[in-house]
Write an enzyme that holds these catalytic residues in place. Sequence first.
Site, PDB file in Angstrom:
ATOM      1  N   HIS A  66      39.213  43.095  76.845  1.00  0.00           N
ATOM      2  CA  HIS A  66      40.652  42.920  77.083  1.00  0.00           C
ATOM      3  C   HIS A  66      41.182  44.056  77.942  1.00  0.00           C
ATOM      4  O   HIS A  66      40.478  45.016  78.198  1.00  0.00           O
ATOM      5  CB  HIS A  66      41.427  42.782  75.770  1.00  0.00           C
ATOM      6  CG  HIS A  66      41.439  44.003  74.897  1.00  0.00           C
ATOM      7  ND1 HIS A  66      40.295  44.543  74.340  1.00  0.00           N
ATOM      8  CD2 HIS A  66      42.455  44.813  74.479  1.00  0.00           C
ATOM      9  CE1 HIS A  66      40.616  45.601  73.605  1.00  0.00           C
ATOM     10  NE2 HIS A  66      41.917  45.786  73.679  1.00  0.00           N
ATOM     11  N   HIS A  68      43.365  46.527  77.765  1.00  0.00           N
ATOM     12  CA  HIS A  68      43.843  47.863  77.372  1.00  0.00           C
ATOM     13  C   HIS A  68      42.975  48.959  77.982  1.00  0.00           C
ATOM     14  O   HIS A  68      41.746  48.834  78.047  1.00  0.00           O
ATOM     15  CB  HIS A  68      43.880  48.005  75.842  1.00  0.00           C
ATOM     16  CG  HIS A  68      44.995  47.218  75.223  1.00  0.00           C
ATOM     17  ND1 HIS A  68      44.974  46.793  73.908  1.00  0.00           N
ATOM     18  CD2 HIS A  68      46.161  46.761  75.751  1.00  0.00           C
ATOM     19  CE1 HIS A  68      46.084  46.126  73.649  1.00  0.00           C
ATOM     20  NE2 HIS A  68      46.813  46.081  74.743  1.00  0.00           N
ATOM     21  N   ASP A  70      41.871  51.761  76.978  1.00  0.00           N
ATOM     22  CA  ASP A  70      40.770  52.358  76.205  1.00  0.00           C
ATOM     23  C   ASP A  70      39.555  51.424  76.158  1.00  0.00           C
ATOM     24  O   ASP A  70      38.592  51.689  75.435  1.00  0.00           O
ATOM     25  CB  ASP A  70      41.234  52.739  74.791  1.00  0.00           C
ATOM     26  CG  ASP A  70      41.676  51.547  73.956  1.00  0.00           C
ATOM     27  OD1 ASP A  70      42.399  50.684  74.473  1.00  0.00           O
ATOM     28  OD2 ASP A  70      41.287  51.480  72.773  1.00  0.00           O
ATOM     29  N   HIS A  71      39.583  50.340  76.957  1.00  0.00           N
ATOM     30  CA  HIS A  71      38.421  49.443  77.051  1.00  0.00           C
ATOM     31  C   HIS A  71      37.961  49.214  78.489  1.00  0.00           C
ATOM     32  O   HIS A  71      36.863  48.709  78.711  1.00  0.00           O
ATOM     33  CB  HIS A  71      38.729  48.098  76.372  1.00  0.00           C
ATOM     34  CG  HIS A  71      39.021  48.272  74.909  1.00  0.00           C
ATOM     35  ND1 HIS A  71      38.109  47.983  73.925  1.00  0.00           N
ATOM     36  CD2 HIS A  71      40.112  48.784  74.275  1.00  0.00           C
ATOM     37  CE1 HIS A  71      38.627  48.286  72.746  1.00  0.00           C
ATOM     38  NE2 HIS A  71      39.849  48.774  72.935  1.00  0.00           N
ATOM     39  N   HIS A 124      45.212  39.862  69.565  1.00  0.00           N
ATOM     40  CA  HIS A 124      45.493  41.272  69.869  1.00  0.00           C
ATOM     41  C   HIS A 124      46.186  41.334  71.229  1.00  0.00           C
ATOM     42  O   HIS A 124      47.221  41.970  71.392  1.00  0.00           O
ATOM     43  CB  HIS A 124      44.178  42.051  69.857  1.00  0.00           C
ATOM     44  CG  HIS A 124      44.287  43.483  70.250  1.00  0.00           C
ATOM     45  ND1 HIS A 124      44.950  44.423  69.488  1.00  0.00           N
ATOM     46  CD2 HIS A 124      43.795  44.154  71.326  1.00  0.00           C
ATOM     47  CE1 HIS A 124      44.864  45.608  70.087  1.00  0.00           C
ATOM     48  NE2 HIS A 124      44.177  45.475  71.199  1.00  0.00           N
ATOM     49  N   ASP A 142      38.785  44.408  70.130  1.00  0.00           N
ATOM     50  CA  ASP A 142      39.827  44.738  69.164  1.00  0.00           C
ATOM     51  C   ASP A 142      40.323  43.495  68.423  1.00  0.00           C
ATOM     52  O   ASP A 142      41.413  43.500  67.855  1.00  0.00           O
ATOM     53  CB  ASP A 142      41.012  45.428  69.858  1.00  0.00           C
ATOM     54  CG  ASP A 142      40.667  46.843  70.309  1.00  0.00           C
ATOM     55  OD1 ASP A 142      39.545  47.304  70.048  1.00  0.00           O
ATOM     56  OD2 ASP A 142      41.538  47.472  70.942  1.00  0.00           O
ATOM     57  N   HIS A 180      36.429  49.836  67.651  1.00  0.00           N
ATOM     58  CA  HIS A 180      36.943  51.101  67.095  1.00  0.00           C
ATOM     59  C   HIS A 180      36.334  51.420  65.734  1.00  0.00           C
ATOM     60  O   HIS A 180      36.026  50.509  64.952  1.00  0.00           O
ATOM     61  CB  HIS A 180      38.471  51.046  66.911  1.00  0.00           C
ATOM     62  CG  HIS A 180      39.235  51.060  68.185  1.00  0.00           C
ATOM     63  ND1 HIS A 180      39.652  52.226  68.792  1.00  0.00           N
ATOM     64  CD2 HIS A 180      39.650  50.047  68.987  1.00  0.00           C
ATOM     65  CE1 HIS A 180      40.312  51.927  69.913  1.00  0.00           C
ATOM     66  NE2 HIS A 180      40.328  50.610  70.051  1.00  0.00           N
TER      67      HIS A 180
HETATM   68 FE    FE Z   1      41.306  49.488  71.643  1.00  0.00          FE
HETATM   69 ZN    ZN Z   2      43.203  47.046  72.443  1.00  0.00          ZN
END
Ligand code: FE
Ligand code: ZN
Length: 250
Positions: A66, A68, A70-71, A124, A142, A180
């Site tokens: 996805h 975001h 942090d990915h 999400h 996530d 995570h």
């Molecule tokens: Fe994340």
């Molecule tokens: Zn995320």
Amino acid sequence: MSIAYAGFTITRVPMLTDNYAWLVGYEGATAFIDPADANAAILAVEQAILAVEQDGAKLDYVLLTHHHDDHIAGAKTLAARFGAKIVGNEADAARLPSLDIALKDGGTLDFGGSKLKMIATPGHTNGHVAYLFGDAIAACGDTLFSLGCGRMFEGTPEIFHASLHRLAALSPDTMLLCGHEYTLANARFARSVDPDNEALMARAREVELMRQRGEPTLPVRLAVELLTNPFLRAQTPEEFARLRAAKDKF
Ligand code: FE
Ligand code: ZN
């Protein structure tokens, strides 16, 4: 540290504070999932390839679950370093790094003679997807965590609940690669809503010990989550909605 599972090699790659990216190999094919940090990802690929004594570092695919940061933040640099193709959800392409392969829900790629399949798991985010490696592994980003699930940033309870059901219907032996290390905090909430669940108590104790020793709690088999994860066990969208709202305030 790598894990052998059903012919696949799974390498967990910790990044940022509590993110896990994953490197999956099968019969010479390699894929890296959710590279937030390009340097950590490149190092992991080089080390994994050294470990199997292949000639020259090789990475076929960078898979994005996805949009975001942090990915995806390291995707371009990682892909460029190894000449890998960036793969993601066609429907969310506008929010992802430029895709070399844009898949639709159910779309597949060859992966060392095995099948790599993308399935939509919105909730999400609207464009969230999971990647299935044969019937052995699901990289679920996530959407699903051990003993928990992602926050509902964009979906509705109906949509998110349906995505969790889609994952719950996979083979119980599916190994889940989650995005995570949230398991310890998730366990506290799970126990508060399902205090009489013995499988959950056992998993929560195990998770506490693992975290005390500084060990990761992932990957985890779907069978464990089917017995212990309150979000995966929610029977209706309404039940899921109640749990998600309660967890947000927990
Ligand atoms: Fe994340
Ligand atoms: Zn995320």
